[in-house]
Design a protein around this motif. Structure first.
Motif, short mmCIF file in Angstrom:
data_model
loop_
_atom_site.label_atom_id
_atom_site.label_comp_id
_atom_site.label_asym_id
_atom_site.label_seq_id
_atom_site.Cartn_x
_atom_site.Cartn_y
_atom_site.Cartn_z
N THR A 171 53.10 -25.15 -22.52
CA THR A 171 53.09 -26.38 -23.31
C THR A 171 51.73 -26.61 -23.93
OG1 THR A 171 52.52 -27.67 -21.35
CG2 THR A 171 54.87 -27.43 -21.87
N THR A 172 51.65 -27.60 -24.82
CA THR A 172 50.36 -27.96 -25.40
C THR A 172 49.40 -28.45 -24.32
OG1 THR A 172 51.21 -30.19 -25.88
CG2 THR A 172 51.33 -28.56 -27.64
N GLN A 173 49.94 -29.10 -23.29
CA GLN A 173 49.08 -29.56 -22.19
C GLN A 173 48.50 -28.37 -21.42
OE1 GLN A 173 52.32 -30.68 -22.51
NE2 GLN A 173 51.99 -32.77 -23.23
N ASP A 174 49.30 -27.35 -21.23
CA ASP A 174 48.81 -26.13 -20.56
C ASP A 174 47.67 -25.52 -21.36
OD1 ASP A 174 48.46 -23.80 -19.11
OD2 ASP A 174 50.42 -22.95 -19.58
N THR A 175 47.86 -25.41 -22.66
CA THR A 175 46.82 -24.84 -23.53
C THR A 175 45.54 -25.65 -23.50
OG1 THR A 175 48.53 -23.94 -25.00
CG2 THR A 175 46.29 -24.13 -25.89
N GLN A 176 45.68 -26.97 -23.63
CA GLN A 176 44.50 -27.84 -23.69
C GLN A 176 43.74 -27.85 -22.37
OE1 GLN A 176 45.30 -31.84 -24.97
NE2 GLN A 176 43.16 -32.47 -24.85
N LEU A 177 44.46 -27.98 -21.25
CA LEU A 177 43.78 -28.07 -19.96
C LEU A 177 43.21 -26.73 -19.52
CD1 LEU A 177 45.87 -30.58 -17.82
CD2 LEU A 177 43.94 -30.98 -19.33
#
Length: 263
Positions: free
Chosen positions: A148-154
């Protein structure tokens, strides 16, 4: 001879791209009397089926309000995430209302209206957990859904902020981990955090930090300025009168992000 070849190529392209052949999609919709909307009915609370297999959800009610205001019959074109844009490009649907976030890549192949709603990406944790900023995450594991975008960002932030990322393969597994108390905090949509809270009121998960707000817009075929203008006008009016916000809050448990309403 070359001209004939070019004409033949153009004819074949238009034959396989009926949406591109349309001269005025807005006029065609009015003459037909039916608005065909591509909507994914397997992504609650935006689109889903109730016990009687009737479509419900925030995107469903948004489409219903639009058709009602325009005096049109409504036909849902059931879709999935990957087929939302192809259904539009091939002329199966007139528009897409289906948690479609605006990205530069998508904007190359379809047009977008102004945002009618937003998806707030957050870090959520139990109410008793103190998280006021990145420093409060040091030494902790933040749970995300893989890819997810959260996985990428974190994943980008983890090393410099001093926390780790714990990944699950789907949202359902992430929710189970949070509800059972196995997750210190989760990075996902605010909507999913609210669903976790409903499943375990004792932990009372709540958004602690906003990571990003994604615009959700209506997808429109390329080259249809009149249809896009009519949709932009409708969205602006229904953001102003509060109808779109009421629909969103009913299903997502929080209002549309103010930065979208106040544009």
């Amino acid at each position: 001879m070359k001209r004939l070849a070019l004409l033949g190529t153009l004819f074949l392209w238009l034959a396989f791209n009926p949406a591109a052949a349309a001269t005025n999609a807005w006029q065609e919709i009015k003459e037909r009397g039916t608005l065909r909307v591509a909507t994914d009915l397997s992504i609650p609370p935006s689109g889903m089926l109730d016990a009687s297999l009737k479509p419900i959800g925030s995107d469903v009610e948004t489409a219903q309000l639009l058709a009602q205001d325009w005096g049109l019959k409504l036909q849902f074109i059931e879709t999935t995430g990957p087929t939302r844009i192809p259904n539009l490009q091939t002329g199966k649907a007139d528009i897409v209302i289906s948690t479609l976030s605006v990205t530069p890549q998508r904007a190359q192949v379809i047009d977008f209206t102004r945002a009618y709603a937003g998806l707030r990406s957050v870090i959520g944790a139990p109410a008793a957990t103190k998280i006021g900023g990145w420093d409060d995450l040091k030494g902790k594991a933040i749970t995300v859904t893989r890819g997810t975008t959260q996985d990428t960002q974190l994943s980008t932030e983890a090393a410099k902020r001093g926390f780790t990322v714990q990944r699950y393969d789907d949202d359902a597994t992430l929710v189970t981990a949070a509800v059972s108390g196995q997750a210190f905090a989760v990075a996902t949509s605010a909507t999913l955090v609210n669903q976790i809270k409903k499943q375990n009121p004792k932990l009372a998960f709540e958004p602690k930090m906003t990571l990003q707000v994604f615009d959700l817009a209506i997808g429109v075929p390329k080259g249809q300025p009149e249809l896009k203008a009519k949709l932009d006008e409708w969205i602006a009016a229904n953001l102003k009168n509060g109808k779109l916000n009421a629909i969103y809050q009913k299903y997502h448990g929080e209002p549309i992000p103010p930065e979208i309403i106040n544009r």
